[in-house]
Scaffold this motif. Structure first.
Motif, PDB file in Angstrom:
ATOM      1  N   ALA A 150       0.828  -1.210   0.000  1.00  0.00           N
ATOM      2  CA  ALA A 150       0.000   0.000   0.000  1.00  0.00           C
ATOM      3  C   ALA A 150       0.859   1.256   0.000  1.00  0.00           C
TER       4      ALA A 150
ATOM      5  N   GLU B 247      -4.537  -1.394  -6.446  1.00  0.00           N
ATOM      6  CA  GLU B 247      -5.121  -0.884  -5.202  1.00  0.00           C
ATOM      7  C   GLU B 247      -6.365  -1.679  -4.835  1.00  0.00           C
TER       8      GLU B 247
ATOM      9  N   LEU C 269     -11.817   2.224   2.462  1.00  0.00           N
ATOM     10  CA  LEU C 269     -10.398   2.053   2.758  1.00  0.00           C
ATOM     11  C   LEU C 269     -10.117   2.287   4.234  1.00  0.00           C
TER      12      LEU C 269
ATOM     13  N   MET D 215      -4.116   5.757  -0.492  1.00  0.00           N
ATOM     14  CA  MET D 215      -3.788   4.496   0.164  1.00  0.00           C
ATOM     15  C   MET D 215      -2.368   4.482   0.706  1.00  0.00           C
TER      16      MET D 215
END
Length: 412
Positions: free
Chosen positions: A20, A46, A96, A380
């Motif tokens: 990430a 992602e 997320l 991210m």
């Protein structure tokens, strides 16, 4: 709980965090090495990382989590029917944060502290390599070509034709911090651009100043080194505010955490009222901290009620005004309600002093960052680590918090 002896789980979580954080560095290396399709892989990559985190965290096996996600999705889709310009990608930003937070609740705090140290050490190592040998670094990572291939910068910009770094890697007028020693270059490290390097440094500072682990002040210092290497004015200002906030009593820290974003939005509105001229279109007059805060305030002040309720798109782009972006895509009441519910949950019940402090640090970070940027807070490469750290402390109740013996075992 991923305990210190859960080797496979720890390695999997650490691998997800590293991917990430350094995903774009890897894609940039592939693109520089000749894989022309590499830049287009960032979205599926992602998505794969997020999917893996969902599976590992048990998100899909928790009916409450799935129901909450379904309700938010339905609300955003309904809002999109009313306001066709509402940005549905905001669902990804919320997911997320929630998924990596949930993953963090499965982790031992000693492990996540060690993971944060390892990632910071890696980021610093790549940054020093970049600063010491920029030509050699560019042979492996041509950042300019990578971002050009992604369509994020204009490859025909003549004034940057002789660089292989991102536009902001050299600050116009010279560095603000230690320019006499470090020259004009701002370190991007694994993030490919210095703004994210600064944001990452601020998050590391927030963690190490809050979590009372062995030699933490060394890591606080290394976080500050990263701030300097990135020459990040935002990170420097944010760390100063955090340092003061860390000295507040616990009761004041809890109150400040809840009020951080409402207070900052109120301040932005006051600034907007003082600076905005009726009938004019808000613009960024100066591309610095003060100029961006002024712009964010003017955007909010120039709105009508329909913009605040996300029923109509903002007449001015919110790409550099995060609070406005969230209010205009969620609706200000929903935005503030989500924030207040999250914060009230975090300050309720028995919590460790470390948890209380870190929640306040994150509140300060998000409140300030969303005043000067649009969606950088949800990237991210920094958000995954931030929410995982928060989740690990959030799952640690008072009386079951920091354990030096457990930490020594995890650090061994």
């Amino acid at each position: 709980m991923i305990a210190p002896d859960g080797g496979f789980q720890r390695k999997t979580v650490l691998a997800l965090l590293v991917l990430a954080t350094a995903l774009h560095l890897g894609l940039c290396a592939l693109h520089t090495g000749g894989l022309g399709a590499a830049p287009s892989l960032h979205i599926p990559a992602e998505a794969a990382i997020l999917a893996a985190a969902m599976l590992l965290s048990g998100f899909l096996t928790r009916p409450g989590d799935v129901a909450c996600a379904a309700i938010i999705t339905a609300y955003l889709v309904a809002l999109r029917l009313v306001n066709p310009e509402a940005d549905l990608i905001i669902l990804r930003h919320l997911l997320l944060g929630f998924v990596f937070y949930r993953l963090g609740t499965q982790c031992d705090v000693g492990f996540v502290d060690r993971a944060a140290r390892m990632i910071l050490a890696g980021v610093l190592g790549v940054g020093v390599f970049e600063l010491a040998t920029p030509d050699l670094f560019s042979r492996f990572f041509n950042i300019w070509n990578y971002f050009s291939a992604r369509g994020l910068i204009d490859p025909s910009a003549g004034e940057w034709a002789d660089t292989s770094f991102f536009v902001s890697a050299d600050r116009a007028g010279g560095r603000n911090m230690f320019g006499f020693l470090l020259g004009s270059h701002r370190v991007s490290s694994v993030f490919l651009e210095p703004v994210s390097s600064g944001n990452f440094a601020a998050l590391c500072f927030a963690w190490f100043i809050s979590f009372r682990s062995r030699n933490r002040w060394v890591w606080v210092g290394l976080s500050c080194v990263m701030v300097v290497l990135a020459d990040s004015r935002f990170a420097a200002a944010c760390c100063c505010v955090m340092a003061v906030a860390a000295m507040l009593p616990a009761a004041l820290q809890r109150t400040a955490a809840v009020l951080a974003i409402p207070a900052v939005i109120t301040i932005l509105l006051v600034i907007g009222a003082l600076r905005h001229e009726e009938g004019s279109i808000p613009v960024i007059v100066s591309d610095d901290f003060v100029g961006r805060i002024s712009f964010a305030g003017e955007v909010l002040w120039s709105w009508g009620w329909q913009h605040w309720l996300a029923l109509a798109p903002s007449p001015v782009t919110t790409i550099d005004a995060g609070h406005a972006y969230l209010a205009n895509n969620l609706g200000a009441p929903i935005y503030l309600l989500i924030w207040l519910l999250v914060m009230l949950w975090h300050i309720s019940g028995p919590r460790s002093a470390e948890h209380t402090s870190f929640v306040l640090m994150l509140s300060i970070y998000f409140a300030l960052l969303l005043s000067v940027t649009g969606t950088a807070a949800f990237s991210m490469k920094t958000a995954a680590l931030a929410w995982l750290l928060c989740g690990a402390l959030g799952a640690t109740r008072r009386g079951f918090g920091h354990d030096p013996g457990r930490e020594r075992q995890a650090m061994a």
